[in-house]
Design a protein around this motif. Sequence first.
Motif, PDB file in Angstrom:
ATOM      1  N   TYR A  52      -4.669  -6.613   2.332  1.00  0.00           N
ATOM      2  CA  TYR A  52      -4.725  -8.079   2.408  1.00  0.00           C
ATOM      3  C   TYR A  52      -6.039  -8.441   1.255  1.00  0.00           C
ATOM      4  O   TYR A  52      -7.139  -7.836   1.242  1.00  0.00           O
ATOM      5  N   PHE A  53      -5.767  -9.471   0.516  1.00  0.00           N
ATOM      6  CA  PHE A  53      -6.823 -10.277  -0.285  1.00  0.00           C
ATOM      7  C   PHE A  53      -6.881 -11.574   0.362  1.00  0.00           C
ATOM      8  O   PHE A  53      -5.862 -12.310   0.458  1.00  0.00           O
ATOM      9  N   ILE A  54      -8.119 -11.984   0.889  1.00  0.00           N
ATOM     10  CA  ILE A  54      -8.366 -13.282   1.524  1.00  0.00           C
ATOM     11  C   ILE A  54      -9.423 -14.177   0.688  1.00  0.00           C
ATOM     12  O   ILE A  54     -10.225 -13.769   0.279  1.00  0.00           O
ATOM     13  N   LEU A  55      -8.752 -15.342   0.333  1.00  0.00           N
ATOM     14  CA  LEU A  55      -9.754 -16.438  -0.225  1.00  0.00           C
ATOM     15  C   LEU A  55      -9.933 -17.777   0.915  1.00  0.00           C
ATOM     16  O   LEU A  55      -8.974 -18.134   1.157  1.00  0.00           O
ATOM     17  N   ASP A  56     -11.326 -17.934   0.996  1.00  0.00           N
ATOM     18  CA  ASP A  56     -11.641 -19.123   1.614  1.00  0.00           C
ATOM     19  C   ASP A  56     -11.705 -20.221   0.706  1.00  0.00           C
ATOM     20  O   ASP A  56     -12.629 -20.163  -0.100  1.00  0.00           O
ATOM     21  N   ASN A  57     -10.713 -21.143   0.882  1.00  0.00           N
ATOM     22  CA  ASN A  57     -10.914 -22.272  -0.234  1.00  0.00           C
ATOM     23  C   ASN A  57     -11.923 -23.187   0.174  1.00  0.00           C
ATOM     24  O   ASN A  57     -12.380 -23.849  -0.750  1.00  0.00           O
ATOM     25  N   ILE A  58     -12.761 -23.037   1.113  1.00  0.00           N
ATOM     26  CA  ILE A  58     -13.838 -24.027   1.265  1.00  0.00           C
ATOM     27  C   ILE A  58     -15.258 -23.390   0.941  1.00  0.00           C
ATOM     28  O   ILE A  58     -15.896 -23.893  -0.134  1.00  0.00           O
ATOM     29  N   SER A  59     -15.511 -22.184   1.222  1.00  0.00           N
ATOM     30  CA  SER A  59     -16.661 -21.517   0.785  1.00  0.00           C
ATOM     31  C   SER A  59     -16.559 -20.914  -0.713  1.00  0.00           C
ATOM     32  O   SER A  59     -17.424 -20.285  -1.672  1.00  0.00           O
ATOM     33  N   ASP A  60     -15.244 -20.693  -1.032  1.00  0.00           N
ATOM     34  CA  ASP A  60     -14.662 -20.035  -2.446  1.00  0.00           C
ATOM     35  C   ASP A  60     -15.093 -18.466  -2.182  1.00  0.00           C
ATOM     36  O   ASP A  60     -15.340 -17.808  -3.343  1.00  0.00           O
ATOM     37  N   GLU A  61     -15.218 -17.862  -1.253  1.00  0.00           N
ATOM     38  CA  GLU A  61     -15.629 -16.603  -0.902  1.00  0.00           C
ATOM     39  C   GLU A  61     -14.272 -15.735  -0.722  1.00  0.00           C
ATOM     40  O   GLU A  61     -13.418 -16.250  -0.123  1.00  0.00           O
ATOM     41  N   THR A  62     -14.287 -14.560  -1.217  1.00  0.00           N
ATOM     42  CA  THR A  62     -13.090 -13.641  -1.142  1.00  0.00           C
ATOM     43  C   THR A  62     -13.264 -12.586  -0.480  1.00  0.00           C
ATOM     44  O   THR A  62     -14.669 -11.974  -0.311  1.00  0.00           O
ATOM     45  N   LEU A  63     -12.464 -11.752   0.212  1.00  0.00           N
ATOM     46  CA  LEU A  63     -12.574 -10.653   1.111  1.00  0.00           C
ATOM     47  C   LEU A  63     -11.534  -9.809   0.787  1.00  0.00           C
ATOM     48  O   LEU A  63     -10.070 -10.156   0.640  1.00  0.00           O
ATOM     49  N   LEU A  64     -11.686  -8.609   0.128  1.00  0.00           N
ATOM     50  CA  LEU A  64     -10.514  -7.814  -0.189  1.00  0.00           C
ATOM     51  C   LEU A  64     -10.392  -6.627   1.128  1.00  0.00           C
ATOM     52  O   LEU A  64     -11.529  -5.640   1.247  1.00  0.00           O
ATOM     53  N   PHE A  65      -9.409  -6.369   1.616  1.00  0.00           N
ATOM     54  CA  PHE A  65      -9.054  -5.281   2.727  1.00  0.00           C
ATOM     55  C   PHE A  65      -8.307  -4.314   2.238  1.00  0.00           C
ATOM     56  O   PHE A  65      -6.992  -4.497   2.124  1.00  0.00           O
ATOM     57  N   ILE A  66      -8.665  -3.088   2.359  1.00  0.00           N
ATOM     58  CA  ILE A  66      -7.831  -1.836   1.893  1.00  0.00           C
ATOM     59  C   ILE A  66      -8.077  -0.809   2.884  1.00  0.00           C
ATOM     60  O   ILE A  66      -8.935  -0.194   3.152  1.00  0.00           O
ATOM     61  N   THR A  67      -6.953  -0.442   3.691  1.00  0.00           N
ATOM     62  CA  THR A  67      -6.959   0.680   4.584  1.00  0.00           C
ATOM     63  C   THR A  67      -5.663   1.569   4.508  1.00  0.00           C
ATOM     64  O   THR A  67      -4.630   1.033   4.027  1.00  0.00           O
ATOM     65  N   ASP A  68      -5.727   2.750   4.802  1.00  0.00           N
ATOM     66  CA  ASP A  68      -4.371   3.695   4.924  1.00  0.00           C
ATOM     67  C   ASP A  68      -3.628   3.396   3.816  1.00  0.00           C
ATOM     68  O   ASP A  68      -2.545   3.108   3.858  1.00  0.00           O
ATOM     69  N   THR A  69      -4.073   3.970   2.710  1.00  0.00           N
ATOM     70  CA  THR A  69      -3.089   3.984   1.361  1.00  0.00           C
ATOM     71  C   THR A  69      -3.789   5.152   0.565  1.00  0.00           C
ATOM     72  O   THR A  69      -4.928   5.439   0.690  1.00  0.00           O
ATOM     73  N   ALA A  70      -2.940   5.851  -0.342  1.00  0.00           N
ATOM     74  CA  ALA A  70      -3.327   7.008  -0.779  1.00  0.00           C
ATOM     75  C   ALA A  70      -4.274   6.604  -2.106  1.00  0.00           C
ATOM     76  O   ALA A  70      -4.945   7.219  -2.604  1.00  0.00           O
ATOM     77  N   TYR A  71      -3.761   5.334  -2.657  1.00  0.00           N
ATOM     78  CA  TYR A  71      -4.321   4.766  -3.759  1.00  0.00           C
ATOM     79  C   TYR A  71      -3.921   3.280  -3.555  1.00  0.00           C
ATOM     80  O   TYR A  71      -3.301   2.747  -3.054  1.00  0.00           O
TER      81      TYR A  71
ATOM     82  N   SER B  53       0.869  -1.130   0.062  1.00  0.00           N
ATOM     83  CA  SER B  53       0.080   0.019   0.111  1.00  0.00           C
ATOM     84  C   SER B  53       1.126   1.255  -0.007  1.00  0.00           C
ATOM     85  O   SER B  53       2.189   1.121   0.255  1.00  0.00           O
ATOM     86  N   VAL B  54       0.089   2.532  -0.067  1.00  0.00           N
ATOM     87  CA  VAL B  54       0.911   3.678  -0.193  1.00  0.00           C
ATOM     88  C   VAL B  54       0.729   4.407   1.089  1.00  0.00           C
ATOM     89  O   VAL B  54      -0.195   5.118   1.155  1.00  0.00           O
ATOM     90  N   HIS B  55       1.833   4.318   1.896  1.00  0.00           N
ATOM     91  CA  HIS B  55       1.349   4.947   3.112  1.00  0.00           C
ATOM     92  C   HIS B  55       2.735   5.344   4.039  1.00  0.00           C
ATOM     93  O   HIS B  55       3.669   4.759   3.556  1.00  0.00           O
ATOM     94  N   ASP B  56       2.913   6.417   4.860  1.00  0.00           N
ATOM     95  CA  ASP B  56       3.929   6.696   5.168  1.00  0.00           C
ATOM     96  C   ASP B  56       4.600   5.985   6.555  1.00  0.00           C
ATOM     97  O   ASP B  56       5.143   6.284   7.553  1.00  0.00           O
ATOM     98  N   THR B  57       4.632   4.564   6.522  1.00  0.00           N
ATOM     99  CA  THR B  57       5.391   3.871   7.390  1.00  0.00           C
ATOM    100  C   THR B  57       6.308   2.668   6.436  1.00  0.00           C
ATOM    101  O   THR B  57       6.155   2.902   5.207  1.00  0.00           O
ATOM    102  N   LYS B  58       6.823   1.980   7.061  1.00  0.00           N
ATOM    103  CA  LYS B  58       7.822   1.031   6.723  1.00  0.00           C
ATOM    104  C   LYS B  58       7.220  -0.350   6.123  1.00  0.00           C
ATOM    105  O   LYS B  58       6.710  -0.876   6.946  1.00  0.00           O
ATOM    106  N   GLU B  59       7.087  -0.435   4.834  1.00  0.00           N
ATOM    107  CA  GLU B  59       6.668  -1.616   4.188  1.00  0.00           C
ATOM    108  C   GLU B  59       4.862  -1.948   4.436  1.00  0.00           C
ATOM    109  O   GLU B  59       4.645  -2.910   5.125  1.00  0.00           O
TER     110      GLU B  59
END
Length: 247
Positions: free
Chosen positions: A134-153, A124-130
């Motif tokens: 997260y992108f999370i895929l549940d291989n059982i349900s085949d559902e996904t979650l995209l988590f995006i925070t604290d980034t300029a873009y 991500s693009v933020h003023d900390t080190k590295e």
Amino acid sequence: MDIEILASGSKGNCYKVKTSDTTLLIECGISFKEIQKKLKFKMHEIDACLITHSHKDHSKAVKDMLKSGIDCYMSYGTTEELEVLNHHRVINFKRKNYLSFQPITKQEYRSVQIGSNMILPFGSVHDTKEPVNYFILDNISDETLLFITDTAYVKYRFDRIDYLMIECNYVKKTLDDNVRNGILDINLRNRIVQNHMSLETVIGFLKANDLSKLKKIYVMHLSEHNSDEELIKTEIQKITGKSVVIC
């Protein structure tokens, strides 16, 4: 997936995500006692905690989480800044030196497996080190979650998203009006713009990605003074036609 908002905003962030066989915390930016209370003291149900970066509103309870026996996943840069190097409960993401498929066009890190879940960190693009998100895929349900925070873009596009948790920290007009009215210092304004997502940037991201499978959007980390909750919800619903929860 079952998503529960424990805390969101500049005073602290913590989110519980329950998948088919695993319960994760994303962020631990409130006190450990607060986390215990919000989880009704069932800390044994938490399999791991994912941390995006070192700022305290995202990592405040990390040392207590480690002491309680919970594995905490983060980048090496975040580990350095949080001063938890070499702790046996800290798992650092390994970098890749080549590009590969996965759900993003370009991939910086190797994915890790936690229970049924493939966890894929991305920069991500933020003023900390590295910092990462997260992108999370549940291989059982085949559902996904995209988590995006604290980034300029967001630097990447995603093939499929079932649940989206995304920061919308400010509205550009509201932010600039606050500067003109002397409510907000110009230097702070510039730091916000360089490190957080605006409504306008969120809309651009939504238009650039495949939302055909999207079930629900959680809008996180709204600024107390520089956002407009009603406008943000209305505009995101207009673009997506999906259910929007303001955290």
